[in-house]
Design an enzyme around this catalytic site. Structure first.
Site, PDB file in Angstrom:
ATOM      1  N   SER A 127       7.086 -14.568  -5.132  1.00  0.00           N
ATOM      2  CA  SER A 127       8.466 -14.144  -4.944  1.00  0.00           C
ATOM      3  C   SER A 127       8.708 -13.727  -3.503  1.00  0.00           C
ATOM      4  O   SER A 127       7.807 -13.240  -2.818  1.00  0.00           O
ATOM      5  CB  SER A 127       8.716 -12.955  -5.874  1.00  0.00           C
ATOM      6  OG  SER A 127       9.888 -12.291  -5.502  1.00  0.00           O
ATOM      7  N   TYR A 152       6.225  -4.165  -9.796  1.00  0.00           N
ATOM      8  CA  TYR A 152       6.389  -5.610 -10.018  1.00  0.00           C
ATOM      9  C   TYR A 152       6.108  -6.379  -8.729  1.00  0.00           C
ATOM     10  O   TYR A 152       5.300  -7.311  -8.697  1.00  0.00           O
ATOM     11  CB  TYR A 152       7.819  -5.936 -10.514  1.00  0.00           C
ATOM     12  CG  TYR A 152       8.171  -7.381 -10.299  1.00  0.00           C
ATOM     13  CD1 TYR A 152       7.639  -8.368 -11.104  1.00  0.00           C
ATOM     14  CD2 TYR A 152       9.000  -7.759  -9.233  1.00  0.00           C
ATOM     15  CE1 TYR A 152       7.917  -9.703 -10.877  1.00  0.00           C
ATOM     16  CE2 TYR A 152       9.281  -9.094  -8.999  1.00  0.00           C
ATOM     17  CZ  TYR A 152       8.738 -10.058  -9.817  1.00  0.00           C
ATOM     18  OH  TYR A 152       9.011 -11.380  -9.573  1.00  0.00           O
ATOM     19  N   LYS A 156       2.908  -9.187  -7.373  1.00  0.00           N
ATOM     20  CA  LYS A 156       3.013 -10.503  -6.717  1.00  0.00           C
ATOM     21  C   LYS A 156       2.172 -10.516  -5.440  1.00  0.00           C
ATOM     22  O   LYS A 156       1.482 -11.493  -5.139  1.00  0.00           O
ATOM     23  CB  LYS A 156       4.476 -10.837  -6.414  1.00  0.00           C
ATOM     24  CG  LYS A 156       5.317 -11.069  -7.662  1.00  0.00           C
ATOM     25  CD  LYS A 156       4.829 -12.281  -8.460  1.00  0.00           C
ATOM     26  CE  LYS A 156       5.523 -12.467  -9.776  1.00  0.00           C
ATOM     27  NZ  LYS A 156       4.876 -13.434 -10.658  1.00  0.00           N
ATOM     28  N   TYR A 180       9.643 -17.723  -4.500  1.00  0.00           N
ATOM     29  CA  TYR A 180      11.030 -18.051  -4.848  1.00  0.00           C
ATOM     30  C   TYR A 180      11.980 -17.035  -4.245  1.00  0.00           C
ATOM     31  O   TYR A 180      11.715 -15.845  -4.285  1.00  0.00           O
ATOM     32  CB  TYR A 180      11.285 -17.999  -6.359  1.00  0.00           C
ATOM     33  CG  TYR A 180      10.231 -18.583  -7.245  1.00  0.00           C
ATOM     34  CD1 TYR A 180       9.540 -19.731  -6.886  1.00  0.00           C
ATOM     35  CD2 TYR A 180       9.956 -17.987  -8.468  1.00  0.00           C
ATOM     36  CE1 TYR A 180       8.588 -20.262  -7.734  1.00  0.00           C
ATOM     37  CE2 TYR A 180       9.005 -18.511  -9.315  1.00  0.00           C
ATOM     38  CZ  TYR A 180       8.319 -19.636  -8.942  1.00  0.00           C
ATOM     39  OH  TYR A 180       7.375 -20.152  -9.781  1.00  0.00           O
ATOM     40  N   ARG A 234      21.855 -12.909  -0.471  1.00  0.00           N
ATOM     41  CA  ARG A 234      20.656 -13.506  -1.071  1.00  0.00           C
ATOM     42  C   ARG A 234      20.737 -15.027  -0.964  1.00  0.00           C
ATOM     43  O   ARG A 234      21.817 -15.584  -0.772  1.00  0.00           O
ATOM     44  CB  ARG A 234      20.554 -13.152  -2.576  1.00  0.00           C
ATOM     45  CG  ARG A 234      20.384 -11.688  -2.889  1.00  0.00           C
ATOM     46  CD  ARG A 234      19.004 -11.178  -2.541  1.00  0.00           C
ATOM     47  NE  ARG A 234      18.849  -9.779  -2.938  1.00  0.00           N
ATOM     48  CZ  ARG A 234      19.202  -8.750  -2.174  1.00  0.00           C
ATOM     49  NH1 ARG A 234      19.731  -8.949  -0.988  1.00  0.00           N
ATOM     50  NH2 ARG A 234      19.019  -7.516  -2.598  1.00  0.00           N
TER      51      ARG A 234
HETATM   52  N1  UDP Z   1      23.858  -7.185  -8.106  1.00  0.00           N
HETATM   53  C1  UDP Z   1      25.058  -6.548  -8.368  1.00  0.00           C
HETATM   54  N2  UDP Z   1      25.367  -6.235  -9.665  1.00  0.00           N
HETATM   55  C2  UDP Z   1      24.530  -6.523 -10.715  1.00  0.00           C
HETATM   56  C3  UDP Z   1      23.312  -7.183 -10.443  1.00  0.00           C
HETATM   57  C4  UDP Z   1      23.009  -7.493  -9.134  1.00  0.00           C
HETATM   58  O1  UDP Z   1      25.835  -6.255  -7.448  1.00  0.00           O
HETATM   59  O2  UDP Z   1      24.870  -6.190 -11.851  1.00  0.00           O
HETATM   60  C5  UDP Z   1      23.510  -7.562  -6.728  1.00  0.00           C
HETATM   61  C6  UDP Z   1      22.258  -6.902  -6.206  1.00  0.00           C
HETATM   62  O3  UDP Z   1      22.562  -5.677  -5.591  1.00  0.00           O
HETATM   63  C7  UDP Z   1      21.768  -7.940  -5.187  1.00  0.00           C
HETATM   64  C8  UDP Z   1      22.237  -9.269  -5.786  1.00  0.00           C
HETATM   65  O4  UDP Z   1      23.257  -8.944  -6.716  1.00  0.00           O
HETATM   66  O5  UDP Z   1      22.419  -7.769  -3.964  1.00  0.00           O
HETATM   67  C9  UDP Z   1      21.128 -10.020  -6.502  1.00  0.00           C
HETATM   68  O6  UDP Z   1      20.504  -9.153  -7.436  1.00  0.00           O
HETATM   69  P1  UDP Z   1      19.482  -9.652  -8.519  1.00  0.00           P
HETATM   70  O7  UDP Z   1      19.069  -8.466  -9.340  1.00  0.00           O
HETATM   71  O8  UDP Z   1      20.043 -10.816  -9.247  1.00  0.00           O
HETATM   72  O9  UDP Z   1      18.255 -10.196  -7.650  1.00  0.00           O
HETATM   73  P2  UDP Z   1      17.315  -9.450  -6.575  1.00  0.00           P
HETATM   74  O10 UDP Z   1      17.683 -10.049  -5.268  1.00  0.00           O
HETATM   75  O11 UDP Z   1      17.566  -7.991  -6.636  1.00  0.00           O
HETATM   76  O12 UDP Z   1      15.963  -9.834  -7.002  1.00  0.00           O
END
Ligand code: UDP
Length: 342
Positions: A127, A152, A156, A180, A234
């Site tokens: 990851s 977690y 990784k 990923y 992201r």
């Molecule tokens: N995020 C959000 N609301 C949610 C879930 C995620 O605003 O209910 C935002 C989170 O802060 C990050 C992005 O979406 O900026 C991606 O989050 P996710 O948990 O999907 O993946 P991460 O990058 O944390 O592994």
């Protein structure tokens, strides 16, 4: 004779899409899954797409004896793609020992078996969390691995180190770690997709469930980040692109094309999107307005991460084909299919 590939966690989100990609490429697949975070129905979804039912063993990789018995029974495994792992960041903070036990023991037991084989091939599901908040964007594979934000993430990092050390000691073991970025989307047939248990922690399933009326509104974690629109950035990659990359990486191992017996690749689109851009992409392809509100930042979130994909492009000859809108469209189609069933 087709080559036979073991896919651990093959009923999970990325695992199931990879099983499809493998079968479509002519590999025979054996799945190990303990159904802890997946459903046996996924097997039917895979078979519906490929018309081939993969072999399946319901087995817990934390049980060393079961792992040994498996390899006793299946002596003809040509390669292993290892997805099986716990993956919820928050849960790992609450229960770190579960994460270390689950994610590390299973890896060790698999490698112990593999190193006894003649020409073992191993692909590890890693990851971009290993980079933490990288100092430079886009993130290359040479970016330093930062102290993990969660147990977690640490599993990784340690997992990669375990494979690196084992490859150093066992030169005939050939391995690749795939880092990923943010996997999203679903198979375009909507026969398989992401199946979050309970309230989704990840952005895209939360968006699709909100649009389906199962959640009131999306909470966007923070709008005061130092980014153009204040929300985090992201690299959202379609799970089908990710699945295809696994097949390519596996073929690199099977064809003995590696430069070193352990290699690492980023898998992303190379493009960063903010949370608000992700919401807009969803709204565009679904034609639905998504209710959302801004709330406080989520602890541990990094500001921005997106991949430099040069290495995967050049060495694997792989590039993401789908964009965030394609991925959102498939995720929405999958969500609607789930709603029909319920
Ligand atoms: N995020 C959000 N609301 C949610 C879930 C995620 O605003 O209910 C935002 C989170 O802060 C990050 C992005 O979406 O900026 C991606 O989050 P996710 O948990 O999907 O993946 P991460 O990058 O944390 O592994």
């Amino acid at each position: 004779m087709n080559k036979k590939i073991l896919v651990t966690g093959g009923l999970g989100f990325i695992g199931s899409h990879t099983v499809v990609a493998l079968q479509e490429r002519g590999f025979d697949v054996v799945i190990i899954d303990n159904l802890s975070n997946s459903s046996i129905e996924v097997l039917g979804g895979i078979t519906k797409i490929t018309r081939i039912s993969p072999e399946f063993e319901n087995l817990d990789l934390r049980d060393k004896q079961s792992v040994n018995n498996f390899f006793e029974k299946y002596q003809d495994i040509d390669g292993v793609i290892h997805f099986a792992a716990s993956k919820a960041v928050g849960e790992s903070v609450q229960n770190p020992l579960l994460y270390y036990e689950n994610n590390l023991n299973s890896l060790i037991y698999l490698l112990q078996q593999l190193k006894e084989k003649e020409a073992p091939k191993f692909i590890f599901s890693s990851s971009c969390t290993v980079y933490g908040q990288a100092d430079e964007l886009p993130i290359t594979e040479n970016a330093p691995v930062k102290k993990a934000e969660s147990p977690y993430g640490n599993t990784k990092q340690i997992g990669e180190e375990i494979i690196f050390d084992t490859c150093s000691a066992v030169p005939h073991l050939k391995a690749i770690s795939l880092r990923y970025f943010n996997p999203i989307g679903a198979h375009h047939s909507a026969n398989i997709g992401e199946l979050p248990i309970g309230t989704p922690q990840n952005l895209v399933p939360y968006i699709t469930q909100t649009a389906a009326g199962k959640r009131e509104q999306l909470s966007i974690f923070g709008n005061d980040y130092p980014t153009p629109d204040g929300t985090c950035i992201r690299d959202y990659i379609h799970v089908m692109d990710l699945a295809r990359a696994h097949v390519i990486a596996l073929e690199r191992l099977l064809d003995n094309e590696q430069e070193n017996n352990y290699e690492v690749f980023n898998l992303g689109t190379g493009k960063g999107n903010s949370v608000l851009e992700a919401v807009q992409a969803f709204e565009k392809v679904s034609g639905k307005k998504l209710p959302y509100t801004f709330v406080d930042r989520r602890e541990g979130d990094i500001v921005a991460a997106y991949a430099d994909t040069t290495k995967a492009n050049r060495v694997l000859n792989w590039t993401a084909e789908f964009n965030i809108e394609d991925a959102m469209e498939s995720a929405w189609k999958w969500q609607q299919k789930l709603e029909e069933k319920n």
